[in-house]
Design an enzyme around this catalytic site. Structure first.
Site, PDB file in Angstrom:
ATOM      1  N   ASP A 243     -11.269   2.633   9.197  1.00 13.30           N
ATOM      2  CA  ASP A 243     -11.403   2.047   7.843  1.00 13.30           C
ATOM      3  C   ASP A 243     -11.236   0.655   7.531  1.00 13.30           C
ATOM      4  OD1 ASP A 243     -10.074   3.069   5.359  1.00 13.30           O
ATOM      5  OD2 ASP A 243      -7.386   2.853   5.673  1.00 13.30           O
TER       6      ASP A 243
ATOM      7  N   ALA B 103       0.733  -1.001   0.207  1.00 11.96           N
ATOM      8  CA  ALA B 103      -0.480   0.385  -0.041  1.00 11.96           C
ATOM      9  C   ALA B 103       0.880   1.158   0.043  1.00 11.96           C
ATOM     10  CB  ALA B 103      -0.735   0.115   1.145  1.00 11.96           C
TER      11      ALA B 103
END
Length: 521
Positions: free
Chosen positions: A286, A128
């Site tokens: 999230d 990521a």
């Protein structure tokens, strides 16, 4: 020079994707509007503006992708088409070299890799914008032989982030000065919020502590699994945690093939969310599909697996009480009370007319209550409320922005799992029970128990404190006592009068009844 080149590259990407037309169109200076028409000559701007913005952010790199993700949560500031498009942003970032990853782990732990891990997969399983993850097996200590996931921070992220955020701040200042909507959109505050989120995610020890807290909170619920953190190997740039094995939540067909009860999974997701938010005031903020898996282990089959705890939301007791009153008022369709709560909390200017705000809230919510519950989209209600909030200059609180964003994620995911999911009826019993606990006798008893140690300390001191007060202020106390005695005499006379009047009335009533019965007899 690097800042100049970076600024030039950003400007080139913005022009290529037509962002000048998107941004400059709201500027108030005529020469800027003219510039918009000039630079748009000869370019193909057929794509929707939200799509062009998303593609530009992806081209500018992971920091701008993160910024777009954070910006997508501010539906109180953005038009719906742009917010929806930015919500599609994903961290599609190529991994950094395994040599750098190994060097980072060895430097952080102060040992050679072979001394800590019996095996270490140098090919990352996930990559990521902030970090990447490797699978490994621990060699030493009480957890020897445990399969773990090792999260490694990308190298040199802080200076890169600081440079890009500085550029964003400069752009935000210009937008605020030149744009008609500049002050309402609060671009500098949005950049500050983004800066905070990013630096929180850069501290992996903070993420580990978030995970540990959620793991304690969720223990015993048997609906969600959260990996254990191995603190001996956790540093600010390296995180070692229990390896979790599951199927990504968005692989619906795979889950069905393995026999997972999909409608139950959707309901469990809603329960987990409301438990974290309203019971604990500490929630995973999230919860997009990349961070959620479903366990296929026979011991924990069908349970959620939560990953990536860099962003969490918290609610104070005041926030929860405010939400409780709002939910109660919404369920009763008491829109006036909702409007009053917004004014009392300081979310809207004090001079706002209650009747106007009440009318606007009613126009948003009333059409939904007349539909079947399964057709009500809480996300759509929130979007309409955000649009209404602009008119009344509502100040959206940062802690509730994360709550709203997570609620939208949960609802979207729940309806993907089960299109028949009735979010309201699933949540309402939980909310009603929670609201009773917040404002009912049980809450009072809890508060009394919590304050009991303090009361126990104060009670023995009360006689001395009263004595000191009476000794230090005898004249004032005598005057107060005389006033109290005078008031007490007046009150006593009134009570005696009422008592005797009542007795006389009762006696007269009894005598009259006796006389009536004698006559009838």
């Amino acid at each position: 020079m690097s800042r100049i080149f970076r600024s030039a590259f950003i400007a080139w990407v913005a022009l290529r994707h037509g962002l000048d037309e998107l941004v400059l169109s709201s500027f108030k200076h005529p020469w800027l509007r003219l510039l918009t028409r000039v630079v748009s000559i000869g370019r193909n701007l057929d794509k929707p503006r939200g799509q062009r913005l998303r593609e530009a952010l992806e081209r500018l790199g992971p920091i701008f992708v993160k910024f777009g993700q954070v910006l997508s949560t501010r539906r109180d500031l953005l038009p719906p088409d742009i917010a929806d498009e930015l919500a599609l942003l994903q961290d599609r970032v190529p991994p950094f070299s395994s040599e750098i990853s190994v060097a980072t782990v060895e430097r952080a732990l102060g040992k050679p890799l072979d001394a800590v891990f019996s095996s270490f997969d140098k090919t990352p399983v996930a990559s990521a914008s902030i970090a990447q993850v490797h699978f490994a097996v621990l060699r030493e200590g009480p957890h020897a032989g445990k399969q773990v996931a090792v999260k490694v921070l990308r190298p040199n992220m802080r200076p890169v982030i600081d440079k890009d955020v500085d550029l964003m701040r400069t752009a935000a200042r210009w937008v605020e000065k030149l744009s008609v909507d500049g002050k309402r959109l609060k671009p500098q505050e949005v950049v500050d919020e983004f800066d905070k989120y990013l630096h929180d995610e850069l501290d992996l020890l903070r993420e580990a502590s978030n995970a540990a807290q959620l793991r304690r909170n969720m223990a015993g619920l048997d609906l969600v699994l959260i990996p254990e953190m191995y603190w001996d190997y956790c540093r600010d740039d390296v995180l070692v945690m229990e390896r979790m094995n599951g199927v990504p939540i968005n692989q619906f067909q795979t889950l069905r093939d393995k026999g997972v009860d999909i409608p139950r999974l959707a309901r469990d997701g809603v329960t987990i969310f409301f438990t974290q938010v309203f019971r604990d005031g500490f929630f995973h903020a999230d919860m997009h599909p990349g961070n959620i898996q479903v366990s296929t282990d026979p011991r924990t089959f069908g349970q959620y697996i939560s990953l990536d705890f860099g962003i969490v939301g918290t609610l104070t007791e005041f926030d929860k009480e405010y939400l409780a009153q709002n939910f109660t008022a919404f369920f009763r369709r008491d829109y006036k009370r909702v409007a009053e709560l917004h004014i009392e909390s300081g979310w809207v200017p004090a001079e706002t007319r209650v009747d106007e705000l009440e009318s606007a809230i009613r126009a948003v919510c009333e059409p939904y209550f007349d539909r079947p519950l399964k057709e009500i989209s809480l996300g759509m209600v929130l979007m309409r409320l955000f649009q209404t909030s602009r008119r009344f200059h509502v100040e959206i609180q940062p802690q509730l922005v994360l709550l709203q964003k997570t609620l939208l994620n949960i609802e979207g995911l729940g309806r993907q799992l089960d299109p028949e999911l009735d979010l309201w009826s699933t949540a309402k019993p939980f909310l009603e029970k929670w609201m009773m606990e917040q404002v009912g006798p049980q809450k009072l008893l809890q508060q009394l128990k919590a304050e009991a140690p303090q009361y126990a300390k104060l009670l023995p001191l009360l006689p001395r404190l009263v004595h000191d007060y009476l000794r230090d202020r005898p004249d004032d106390v005598r005057a107060e006592m005389r006033a109290l005695l005078k008031e007490q005499r007046r009150t006593n006379k009134l009570l005696y009068g009422l008592i005797f009047s009542g007795l006389g009335f009762m006696l007269g009533l009894v005598v009259s009844q006796i006389l009536i019965r004698i006559r009838l007899w």
